[in-house]
Design an enzyme around this catalytic site. Structure first.
Site, PDB file in Angstrom:
ATOM      1  N   ARG A 226      -4.597  -5.745   5.036  1.00  0.00           N
ATOM      2  CA  ARG A 226      -5.607  -4.684   5.019  1.00  0.00           C
ATOM      3  C   ARG A 226      -5.042  -3.488   5.765  1.00  0.00           C
ATOM      4  NH1 ARG A 226      -7.712  -6.978   1.467  1.00  0.00           N
ATOM      5  NH2 ARG A 226      -9.772  -7.930   1.381  1.00  0.00           N
ATOM      6  N   GLU A 255      -8.803   3.578   1.628  1.00  0.00           N
ATOM      7  CA  GLU A 255      -8.373   3.527   0.226  1.00  0.00           C
ATOM      8  C   GLU A 255      -9.584   3.568  -0.697  1.00  0.00           C
ATOM      9  OE1 GLU A 255      -6.371  -0.452   0.618  1.00  0.00           O
ATOM     10  OE2 GLU A 255      -7.907  -1.094  -0.830  1.00  0.00           O
ATOM     11  N   HIS A 273      -3.235  -1.224  -3.954  1.00  0.00           N
ATOM     12  CA  HIS A 273      -3.934  -2.489  -3.698  1.00  0.00           C
ATOM     13  C   HIS A 273      -3.893  -3.393  -4.941  1.00  0.00           C
ATOM     14  CE1 HIS A 273      -7.284  -4.456  -1.105  1.00  0.00           C
ATOM     15  NE2 HIS A 273      -6.615  -5.373  -1.776  1.00  0.00           N
TER      16      HIS A 273
END
Ligand code: NAP
Ligand code: 8YV
Length: 308
Positions: A226, A255, A273
């Site tokens: 993360r 994000e 991601h």
């Protein structure tokens, strides 16, 4: 009657049609407008990269289950759910291989400068001069912060490359790999630091300026966990000043609107991601998420409950 369900985020059509066949989807606008509609919601489906706000859960008196399509649960209000007796499920293990593959691929790409090499050829520069030499993976010291399901999968995939592995976490798991309780010491001894621990307040900014300086100018950082685990200001400064050699980042603070200062840096590999984003893995995750929901509504039993 189909159970009422609130959906956070979007799903591919084949998953969406299964959700819609088995649940009555109630929109967030309905929750805001109509308390009776809110009171019909018994389930939330979400994705692990999206927040389930505590304030929303507070407004759903009949909520029984929150099922996330992902393994991470740092954006779900777990304590509130526990107090209310709301079951929380995630999708562990089925995504280990995909995330580990991305971590290894990103690491090789970073060391061997694959995006730059591709650009070099496309720009017609090869005929003028050879591409600069890059770094090997073989023989490197690799430290993994967070040796859980995904971390172990990464370690197992990296071992055949001829690296030396060590790991950091809260507990010594008594494995063949060296355990290091101090993250800065793990970084100091590592050429490559891979972050695979969960997000949340306990791990927030654990990779800070001290850890990055310990990693040093020859050191590389890979983050598939993360964004919250890394102090991004410190990372940006370390990359800009070449105080670390480079970073491969799949996850970011805020994000998908990431800090634009990353775009100007050559020594960072940026990914949107995509750790679990393969066709096979996303299908397996959706299956498990749906099976958790079905298990709950058909028999009061789920397959993969989050327990903290
Ligand atoms: P996991 O099996 O629970 O493993 C987490 C590991 O982190 C454990 O080994 C744990 O060891 C360690 N850890 C926990 N708290 C820590 C702390 N405060 N300090 C240091 N280490 C700590 O989880 P997983 O299934 O491997 O998933 C890990 C994370 O990867 C997820 O939570 C998610 O955020 C991220 N993820 C990202 C993607 C992506 O697309 N990039 C996809 C899937 C998952 P100890 O208990 O010994 O500390
Ligand atoms: C995705 C993830 O972000 O599983 C996790 O924790 O971060 C990812 O797999 C996503 O939640 C998929 O829906």
């Amino acid at each position: 009657m189909k159970p009422g369900l609130l959906q956070i985020g979007s799903f591919p059509p084949e998953v969406q049609s299964q959700i819609d066949a088995e649940f009555e989807r109630i929109g967030i606008d309905d929750v805001e407008r109509d308390p009776a509609r809110a009171a019909a919601i018994r389930a939330i489906v979400t994705r692990s990269n999206l927040e389930v706000p505590a304030a929303l859960v507070e407004r759903l008196p009949a909520l029984e289950i929150i099922a996330t399509n992902g393994v991470g649960y740092d954006l779900i209000p777990l304590e509130l759910a526990a107090r209310r007796g709301i079951v929380v499920t995630n999708t562990p293990d089925v995504l280990n291989a995909a995330v580990a593959e991305l971590a290894v691929g990103a690491l090789l790409s970073l060391l061997r400068k694959l995006p730059q090499a591709d650009r070099y050829v496309r720009e017609g520069r090869w005929a003028q001069a050879n591409f600069s030499l890059t770094a090997s993976l073989a023989g490197k010291q690799v430290g993994i912060a967070g040796l859980g399901r995904i971390g172990k999968d990464i370690a197992r995939r990296l071992a055949p490359f001829g690296v030396n592995l060590a790991y950091h976490g809260r507990t010594d798991q008594q494995l063949a790999w060296r355990f290091e309780p101090d993250l800065a010491l793990l970084a100091r001894d590592a050429d490559i630091l891979i972050v695979a621990a969960p997000g949340g307040p306990e791990t927030a900014r654990m990779v800070d300026a001290r850890v990055l300086d310990a990693l040093g100018p020859q050191g590389y950082l890979v983050n598939v966990a993360r964004g919250s685990l890394v102090d991004e200001e410190a990372l940006l400064a370390a990359l800009r000043e070449n105080r670390i050699a480079g970073a491969a980042l799949d996850v970011f603070d805020g994000e998908p609107d990431i800090d634009a200062r990353f775009f100007g840096l050559e020594n960072v590999l940026l990914m949107p991601h995509i750790g679990s984003a393969t066709v096979e893995t996303r299908a397996a995750m959706a299956r498990l998420m749906l099976d958790n929901l079905r298990g709950w509504f058909r028999g009061g039993r789920v397959l993969t409950q989050v327990s903290k």
